[in-house]
Design a protein around this motif. Structure first.
Motif, PDB file in Angstrom:
ATOM      1  N   PRO A  56       0.802  -1.233   0.000  1.00 14.66           N
ATOM      2  CA  PRO A  56       0.000   0.000   0.000  1.00 14.66           C
ATOM      3  C   PRO A  56       0.831   1.277   0.000  1.00 14.66           C
ATOM      4  O   PRO A  56       0.368   2.322  -0.472  1.00 14.66           O
TER       5      PRO A  56
ATOM      6  N   LYS B 143      -4.535   2.257  -3.198  1.00 17.70           N
ATOM      7  CA  LYS B 143      -5.849   2.577  -2.648  1.00 17.70           C
ATOM      8  C   LYS B 143      -6.706   3.402  -3.613  1.00 17.70           C
ATOM      9  O   LYS B 143      -7.929   3.472  -3.467  1.00 17.70           O
ATOM     10  N   THR B 144      -6.075   4.017  -4.597  1.00 16.27           N
ATOM     11  CA  THR B 144      -6.817   4.838  -5.558  1.00 16.27           C
ATOM     12  C   THR B 144      -7.236   4.045  -6.801  1.00 16.27           C
ATOM     13  O   THR B 144      -7.879   4.601  -7.699  1.00 16.27           O
TER      14      THR B 144
ATOM     15  N   ARG C 135      -5.830  -3.017  -9.845  1.00 14.86           N
ATOM     16  CA  ARG C 135      -4.918  -3.642  -8.872  1.00 14.86           C
ATOM     17  C   ARG C 135      -4.466  -5.021  -9.356  1.00 14.86           C
ATOM     18  O   ARG C 135      -3.300  -5.396  -9.208  1.00 14.86           O
TER      19      ARG C 135
END
Length: 403
Positions: free
Chosen positions: A89, A133-134, A140
Motif C-alpha cells: 500500500p 488505494k486509488t 490492482r
C-alpha cells in the motif's frame, strides 16, 4: 524453453488430509494449461507445490528438465499471481511492479525498461505513480500481473486471478491475460473454477476433483470424449442430462437404453463404440446415459411437459418432465411453463458410463483429435476406488486425532 513436468506428485497434510494424489502431466514450451475444478478440488494446492510454497509428500517436479522438487521458490524461476493479490500500500504502481527486480538487484535501466513496457501492454502507463488505494479492483489485479510479468520468468502461475471482479471486468482482464500469454516467452498455468474461462483460454485443461486428476485434454476432446461422468457433468452449460441406473436391453435386433418408462434406441455409431456391450446387454449391470441439452430439441407434439424455461442470453432452454426423467432441452423463445411438448433427441451424440465405476464405456473414434501428450490416455480412478481412497485418508485423520 519453459516446460513443466510432474511425476507422481502427492500431497498429504500432517492432519492426514489428502490434497493431491498421483499427479502426472507434462507441458510444452509456451503452453497455456488451465486447471479447473470446484472448491477443494486441489487446484490451488497444485499451483502452490509447483511454486514451492508447499512441499510435496511424494513425487518430482521438473521445470525445463531440472528437478526443482527440493528447490526454494526463488530458485524455480516462476512468478505467481494470486486471487485478490495484495499490493504494497505504501508503494505506487511503478514501485510495486519493480519490487521483485529490485530485490534481485537488477539495474535501474533494466527495471525502468521492463516496468514501462509491461505498463504499456497492461494499460497502466497513465497510473504508474498512483497508490493502490486509488485503483479499481481490475487495475490492482493488472498491477499484480505486471509485477509477475516484469520478471520474465519461465513459468507463470495464476490462481483464480479474476476472482471477485464483476463480469465486465473479468472479460476485460481475461483478454489482457490472453494477449499477454501470446506476447511472453513463458508457459502459463491458470487455475479457475469458472468453466467459461477454462474453455476460452486453455490449450489443454486439467480437470480435478478431490485432489485427483480426472482428465487432461483439449477443450473439444473433454466435451466430446469425457473420461468419466464427472468430466461430462463439468464440461458443458447447461450441464448434461443424466439417466441413472439405466439398463441395456436388446429386443428383435435393436439395442435400447431403458429406465422405467424411458426407452431410447441406440444408434449404430454408439453401438460400434461400446467396447464391452455383451457384458451389459440383458444383464443386471447398469449404465449412466448422458444426453447434452443441445442434443435435445422441443418440437410440436406431446409426451413431455415443460416445468420451467430459462435463457443464457443466446439460447433458450426448457426443463421437461419426460417418461419419468427430467431433461433440459433447447427450445424457442415462446415456450411456456406448464405446456405440453414433443422432444427430438439426437441419439447419435449420447454418452454411456458404467453405473458403478462411472467410466466412459464408449471408445474414441476418428473424431478424437489426438495430442502429443500421454496425459490424455490416462484412465482416472473408478468412482468406487476414488471413494475408498478418500475414506482411507479420512480414517487416517480420525485415527491421528485419537492419539
Amino acid at each position: 524453453m519453459a516446460s513443466l513436468k510432474l511425476n507422481g506428485v502427492n500431497k498429504v497434510y500432517p492432519s492426514g488430509t489428502l490434497a493431491l494424489y498421483d499427479i502426472n502431466l507434462e507441458t510444452s514450451d509456451r503452453e497455456f494449461l488451465v486447471v479447473v475444478g470446484a472448491e477443494e478440488s486441489g487446484k490451488s494446492t497444485f499451483l502452490r507445490v509447483i511454486a514451492g510454497l508447499e512441499d510435496v509428500t511424494d513425487g518430482q517436479i521438473f521445470i525445463d528438465g531440472k528437478d526443482v522438487t527440493e528447490c526454494a521458490p526463488k530458485d524455480r524461476d516462476i512468478a505467481m499471481v494470486f486471487k485478490n493479490d495484495t499490493l504494497y500500500p505504501s508503494l505506487n504502481v511503478y514501485d510495486n511492479m519493480a519490487f521483485g527486480l529490485r530485490m534481485r538487484k537488477a539495474s535501474s535501466t533494466l527495471i525502468d525498461q521492463r516496468v514501462k513496457s509491461a505498463a504499456n501492454i497492461l494499460g497502466l502507463a497513465d497510473i504508474l505513480y498512483r497508490k493502490p488505494k486509488t485503483l479499481t479492483g481490475a487495475q490492482r489485479q493488472r498491477v499484480a500481473i505486471g509485477r509477475a510479468m516484469v520478471r520474465e520468468p519461465k513459468l507463470y502461475l495464476l490462481d483464480e486471478p479474476l476472482s471477485g471482479l464483476d463480469d465486465n471486468l473479468k472479460g476485460e482482464l481475461l483478454n489482457v491475460i490472453i494477449n499477454l500469454q501470446a506476447r511472453m516467452e513463458g508457459t502459463f498455468v491458470y487455475a479457475t473454477k469458472n468453466l467459461n474461462e477454462a474453455m476460452t483460454i486453455g490449450t489443454r485443461i486439467v480437470v480435478m476433483k478431490g485432489g485427483t486428476v480426472q482428465q487432461i485434454d483439449t477443450p473439444a476432446n473433454l466435451y466430446d470424449y469425457p473420461a468419466n461422468a464427472y468430466v461430462a457433468f463439468l464440461i458443458g452449460s447447461p450441464t448434461i442430462n443424466f439417466v441413472n441406473n439405466a439398463k441395456i436391453v436388446k429386443t428383435d435386433g435393436d439395442v435400447f437404453a431403458e429406465k422405467g418408462e424411458f426407452r431410447l434406441k441406440l444408434t449404430q455409431n454408439i453401438i460400434d463404440r461400446f467396447e464391452d456391450i455383451e457384458a451389459y446387454v440383458n444383464t443386471e449391470k447398469t449404465v449412466i446415459l448422458g444426453i447434452r441439452p443441445e442434443d435435445v430439441q422441443t418440437e410440436k407434439g406431446s409426451g413431455a411437459k415443460i416445468s420451467k424455461t430459462e435463457s443464457d442470453g443466446e439460447t433458450n432452454f426448457a426443463e421437461c418432465a419426460y417418461c419419468g426423467q427430467t431433461l433440459v432441452a433447447v427450445t424457442d423463445k415462446d415456450a411456456q411453463s406448464g405446456s405440453e411438448t414433443g422432444l427430438k433427441i439426437d441419439v447419435s451424440h449420447t454418452y454411456l458410463f458404467d453405473g458403478e465405476t462411472r467410466l466412459n464405456l464408449l471408445k474414441r473414434d476418428a473424431g478424437y483429435e489426438k495430442t502429443d501428450y500421454a496425459d490424455a490416455d490416462r484412465i482416472p480412478l473408478p468412482f468406487t476406488e476414488e471413494e475408498e481412497l478418500l475414506k482411507k485418508f479420512k480414517a487416517d485423520k480420525r485415527t491421528k486425532k485419537k492419539k
